[in-house]
Design a protein around this motif. Structure first.
Motif, short mmCIF file in Angstrom:
data_model
loop_
_atom_site.label_atom_id
_atom_site.label_comp_id
_atom_site.label_asym_id
_atom_site.label_seq_id
_atom_site.Cartn_x
_atom_site.Cartn_y
_atom_site.Cartn_z
N SER A 194 -52.84 48.55 24.59
CA SER A 194 -52.36 49.40 23.26
C SER A 194 -51.58 50.57 23.86
N ILE A 195 -50.98 51.15 22.81
CA ILE A 195 -50.29 52.28 23.12
C ILE A 195 -51.29 53.34 22.91
N PRO A 196 -51.22 54.11 24.08
CA PRO A 196 -52.28 55.36 24.19
C PRO A 196 -51.99 56.60 23.23
N ASN B 87 -39.56 45.10 25.07
CA ASN B 87 -39.77 44.06 26.12
C ASN B 87 -41.06 44.13 26.78
N ASN B 88 -42.13 44.47 26.21
CA ASN B 88 -43.24 44.48 27.14
C ASN B 88 -44.28 43.48 26.48
N LEU B 89 -45.43 43.54 26.82
CA LEU B 89 -46.67 42.84 26.08
C LEU B 89 -47.59 43.76 25.53
N LEU B 90 -46.93 44.92 25.01
CA LEU B 90 -47.92 45.93 24.41
C LEU B 90 -48.57 45.06 23.02
N SER B 91 -49.86 45.48 22.85
CA SER B 91 -50.53 44.81 21.56
C SER B 91 -51.39 45.93 20.74
N GLY B 92 -51.81 45.58 19.92
CA GLY B 92 -52.48 46.40 18.94
C GLY B 92 -51.61 46.89 17.82
N SER B 93 -51.93 48.00 17.23
CA SER B 93 -51.26 48.83 16.13
C SER B 93 -50.45 49.91 16.95
N ILE B 94 -49.69 50.34 15.97
CA ILE B 94 -48.71 51.41 16.45
C ILE B 94 -49.52 52.74 16.06
N PRO B 95 -49.92 53.84 16.94
CA PRO B 95 -50.79 54.55 16.68
C PRO B 95 -50.32 55.72 15.43
N LEU C 211 -36.90 55.72 18.38
CA LEU C 211 -38.28 54.96 18.55
C LEU C 211 -38.22 53.54 18.66
N ASP C 212 -38.05 52.74 20.14
CA ASP C 212 -37.78 51.53 20.20
C ASP C 212 -38.94 50.67 20.61
N LEU C 213 -39.75 50.20 19.84
CA LEU C 213 -40.74 49.16 20.43
C LEU C 213 -40.42 47.89 20.18
N ASN C 214 -39.17 47.28 20.15
CA ASN C 214 -39.11 45.90 19.68
C ASN C 214 -39.56 44.97 21.08
#
Length: 1006
Positions: A264-266, A282-290, A302-305
């Protein structure tokens, strides 16, 4: 002492300061002159070690009194000493002489974007006053120096886009004054040294796109409390995002893209008060956006695509009052688009496509901002469209396709003159299109297909002079096609199928000279087909079926030499088929259909029964010799002739019956003879009797047996993983290539060895640099693909065979350019886009004139428009070792960038004459890695160039080498498009003037 003597003495004392001032000035002037002369001599010595083929240092002349007016020389305005050299983009190579450090005042040295190919110039380490050093965009290689700390005053160091090897030495951590450090795309390896954490004055650190070992960011970087920009994209980072990044309170730009970061994004990252750009795509980040993201009060981008994020888009994003760019596409986000976005005044780019979003778009979005891009395609959104998304007058990209939107489209978009791409297909919009939208002057794509729109096309459409694609199919549009549509000189595709259009087809449509696709089928058009359509020389697809068109087929259609699909079926056309249609290569058509009209007479050209058996059905008066689905020629011609000579009904009936009986008898006899001929052929060959289905794509001038007879071991000219290739020599003296695909093993009934892919791709395209598929033959168990025969074989055979040394550089460049043009056609001019997926020298065939033709489309994929951004996910790895792009090998996701990587390997083959994998490279080393390593050796880049190429100029080859290295970049985002590749190859033409080559070098920056 007399009064006069006293006065003289007083005057002399007053002159002393004046004399001293002049003496000082003279001394300074002499000193300046000496320094300038000394610096000039040093620079001329420095020049002697450079290679300046373009003469860019031509004004460095020893006859000058000072070097301060020389190209690239920067002097102190007072002392006239040289304080800097800026030799950016001068096409220089050679050696960096140690004499450069004898310039005592030198603090600024920029050698950016040149052709230097030596190891890191150690001579520079003797320039203790150097503050600014830029060696980027060159071919510097070798390892980085351990004693870099001798440049103790250095504040700015840019080594990006070179080909260094090995690790970053720990010694770099001793550059205590360093503020800017850039290693972008240097091909470095090893681990990121923790000693970089000692550079406490550092404000900018870029480590992106190097082949570092898998691992995490060293925690020592948390000491860089002045750091404003940290870029580590494509650094093979793994593990989770380190929470300590939240301690870097001065951070303005954080970019960790194209890695394998997971988890997740800390929340700690959400407490950076000065952060303006956060790029983690372009990563493997999971979970929700804090939800704490609302704390990033300075955030603009903000680019988390392209991650694995889930959950809703947090409403707290609406607290980011400075936010301008919001890219969350290609995730699994759900829920509604938060209403709070509507209150962001700086928002201009919103891309949320390829998610699972539901609900409606906030209806006040656009009221308070000037949107430029708005893309929410491929979600599950519903309801109406906000009326003011174009409120700021800057919206140019408006993409809503593949959702469940409904209702009337707001009239306000009729005044949105900034629109360039308007794609809202596959929704449930109704009502009429706003009148002004038809005439948007900048519009290039207008796609409203597959909706419920009504009404007519406005005459305003003539003002949309930039329009290239107009897709209207599958709606309820009515009225006539306005003649103003003929003013669209750039229109490439017009699809109006399955609507309720009526009236005549306007002749002005023939003025749209760029038209390639014209679909007007399934409407209610009446009247004659305009002869002016014969002016559309680029037309490839023409479909006017299922209308009420009458009159004759225009003879002008004989001019449509690019046509491969023609459908005029289910109309009321009459008269004879014009002889001019015989000029067309009718059997190249995927579709040639004249059925269900009122055509009559004898077809004035020959067609094959197997090809077009049903293309002429439903025309009782049309005679098509040899085609069973058409009336017999006896009915169509002989009866017509006899009818003119007799009026006796009984005689007429008797004649008719006799002729019909004869026709049936002849047909039976002909069928029996054909059956016997095929049966005898199979008996002679000892083959089991089978029935072959033939699907043609070119004009057939041979018999089936001629192809089957070629399937002999003596005719084998090649063999591969999909089958064997034979040369078929025809009775007319010409030759064909026949690929017999392997039979499918039991249990693999879905494995056709590329048969379907070849037919779907080569059967529907035509280009001078793509091999022609003549026809395909199938017996149920065996599949044959018949191609034009290309006499020079493959590039691989020629390049790596005995004739390879005879290929001079102009011929190799011609081959590269031809192959690039074919691939660019697949990527940019085909709809849908075609990915080849197996570009290699074996699949580039060469004509007698060394024209390159792409071949073997057995792995090709059609990439629909909705998948262009995210690519195509594959279940298995396919391709050839040495050509496969890294991201495809690791992630099984293929895009056009994968083809470009493979093409880059082909360029390296042409430059080096090496195969993609050679034993001399060493275990696990392919051609790309070998080239990168050789660049780093003492011999440098010149050692890579094949010295045996006749007539080669190193300058020409180096330009293509630089392009090849760009194409084979480890990271897809840094590779050029194929259109850009074609342009750069044209600029690197060895026949162009040297000045043009200089421009090519400038434009080929990595």
């Amino acid at each position: 002492m007399t009064r006069r003597e006293v006065q003289c003495k007083q005057i002399s004392w007053k002159l002393i300061p004046f004399i001293l001032w002049h003496l000082t000035c003279f001394s300074l002037s002499a000193s300046v002159s000496i320094a300038a002369t000394s610096d000039m001599r040093l620079l001329l010595t420095f020049k002697e070690n450079l290679v300046d083929d373009e003469g860019n240092l031509g004004n460095w002349r020893g006859s000058d009194s000072s070097p301060c007016n020389w190209n690239g020389v920067i002097c102190n305005s007072t002392t006239k000493t040289v304080v800097g050299l800026n030799l950016t983009s001068q096409n220089l190579s050679g050696t960096i002489s140690p004499v450069i450090c004898k310039l005592r005042s030198l603090t600024f040295l920029v050698l950016k974007d040149n052709l230097f190919n030596e190891n890191f110039p150690l001579s520079i380490l003797n320039c203790p006053r150097l503050i600014h050093l830029d060696l980027s965009l060159n071919y510097f290689g070798g390892t980085l120096p351990d004693n870099i700390s001798s440049l103790s005053s250095l504040q700015y160091l840019d080594l990006s886009y070179n080909s260094f090897s090995g690790f970053i030495p720990q010694n770099f951590g001793e550059l205590s004054e360093l503020q800017f450090l850039n290693f972008w795309n240097c091909r470095l390896s090893g681990h990121i040294p923790p000693q970089l954490g000692n550079l406490t004055k550092l404000t900018n650190l870029s480590l992106s796109y190097n082949n570092f070992s898998w691992g995490s960011l060293p925690c020592e970087l948390r000491n860089l409390q002045k750091l404003q920009s940290l870029k580590c994209g494509g650094c093979n980072l793994t593990g989770s995002l380190p929470p300590w990044l939240g301690e870097l309170k001065e951070l303005d730009f954080l970019e960790l893209t194209y890695n394998n970061l997971s988890g997740s994004i800390p929340p700690e990252l959400m407490h950076l008060p000065k952060l303006t750009k956060l790029e983690l795509y372009n990563n493997l980040l999971s979970g929700s956006i804090p939800r704490e993201i609302g704390n990033l009060s300075s955030l603009t981008d903000l680019d988390l695509n392209s991650n694995l994020l889930t959950g809703p888009i947090p409403a707290e994003i609406g607290q980011l009052s400075n936010l301008g760019l919001l890219h969350l596409w290609n995730n699994s986000l759900s829920g509604q688009i938060p209403e709070s976005l509507a209150y962001l005044q700086g928002l201009y780019d919103v891309a949320l496509f390829l998610n699972e979003l539901t609900g409606i778009i906030p209806q006040h979005l656009g009221d308070n901002c000037s949107l430029e891009i708005f893309d929410v395609s491929t979600n599950h959104l519903t309801g109406p469209i906000p009326p003011n998304l174009c409120n700021g007058g800057r919206l140019w990209r408006f993409i809503l396709f593949n959702n469940n939107f409904s209702g009337i489209f707001p009239d306000s978009y009729g005044s949105c003159h900034s629109l360039i791409r308007f794609r809202i297909f596959s929704n449930s919009f109704s009502g009429v299109i706003p009148n002004g939208l038809w005439g948007s002057p900048l519009m290039t794509i207008l796609d409203i297909s597959n909706n419920l729109f009504e009404g007519a096309i406005s005459s305003e459409v003539g003002k949309a002079t930039s329009l290239q694609t107009l897709r209207l199919q599958d709606n309820n549009l009515n009225g006539t096609l306005p003649p103003e549509i003929g003013q669209l000189s750039l229109l490439n595709a017009l699809s109006a199928s399955r609507n309720k259009f009526s009236g005549v087809i306007p002749g002005e449509l023939g003025n749209c000279s760029a038209l390639t696709y014209l679909y007007l089928d399934s409407n209610s058009f009446i009247g004659q087909i305009p002869p002016s359509l014969g002016n559309l020389s680029r037309l490839v697809y023409l479909d006017l079926a299922k209308n009420a068109l009458s009159g004759q087929i225009p003879s002008s259609f004989g001019s449509l030499q690019s046509l491969i699909s023609l459908d005029l079926s289910v109309n009321q056309l009459s008269g004879r088929v014009p002889v001019e249609l015989g000029k067309l290569k009718l059997t190249e058509f995927n579709l040639f259909n004249l059925s269900y009209n009122n055509l009559s007479g004898v077809l004035p050209f020959t067609v094959s029964s197997g090809n077009f058996g049903f293309s002429f059905a439903g025309n009782p008066g049309l005679c098509v010799p040899g085609v069973s689905a058409s009336p017999s020629c006896s009915n169509g011609v002989i009866l017509e002739s006899i009818a003119k000579k007799t009026k006796h009904p009984g005689a007429m009936a008797w004649i008719t019956g006799t002729i019909l009986f004869a026709a049936v008898a002849i047909s039976l006899v002909g069928s029996y003879c054909f059956y016997k001929r095929v049966k005898i052929f199979y008996m002679e060959k000892g083959l089991p009797e089978v029935i072959w289905t033939v699907i043609p794509f070119q004009k057939l001038n041979f018999r089936e047996e001629e192809i089957l007879e070629s399937l002999d071991d003596d005719n084998v000219i090649g063999s591969g993983g999909a089958g064997t290739v034979y040369k078929a020599t025809l009775q007319n003296g010409s030759s064909l290539a026949v690929k017999k695909l392997w039979s499918c093993p039991k249990g693999e009934i879905n494995h056709d060895y590329g048969f379907k892919a070849e037919v779907e791709t080569l059967g529907r395209i035509r280009h001078v640099n793509i091999v022609k598929l003549i026809c395909c033959c199938s017996s149920g168990e065996t599949n044959l693909l018949v191609y034009e025969y290309v006499p020079n074989g493959s590039l691989c055979d020629l390049l790596h065979g005995t004739k390879g040394n005879s290929l001079d550089w102009p011929i190799r460049h011609k081959i590269a350019l031809g192959a690039a043009q074919g691939l660019a056609y697949l990527h940019h001019d085909c709809a849908p886009q075609i990915l080849h997926r197996d570009i290699k020298s074996n699949n580039i065939l060469l004509s007698s004139n060394y024209d390159a033709l792409l071949a073997d489309f057995g792995l090709a994929k059609l990439l629909e428009s909705s998948s262009l951004e995210a690519g195509y996910s594959m279940s298995t790895l396919a391709g050839s070792h040495g050509y496969i792009a890294p991201e495809y090998a690791h992630g099984l996701k293929v895009t056009e960038k994968s083809d470009i990587y493979s093409f880059g390997v082909v360029l390296l083959e042409l430059i080096t004459s090496k195969r993609p994998v050679e034993p001399e490279f060493g275990e696990g080393v392919d051609l790309v890695k070998w080239v990168c390593r050789k660049i780093q050796t003492k011999e440098g880049v010149v050692a890579i160039l094949d010295s045996k190429i006749p007539g080669a100029r190193q300058q020409d080859m180096l330009l293509v080498l630089k392009l090849a290295l760009r194409c084979t970049s480890v990271f897809p985002s840094t590779r050029p498009s194929m259109r850009e590749v074609v342009d750069l190859l044209k600029q690197a033409d060895p026949n162009r003037q040297s000045t043009d080559k200089g421009k090519a070098q400038t434009h080929s920056k990595a």
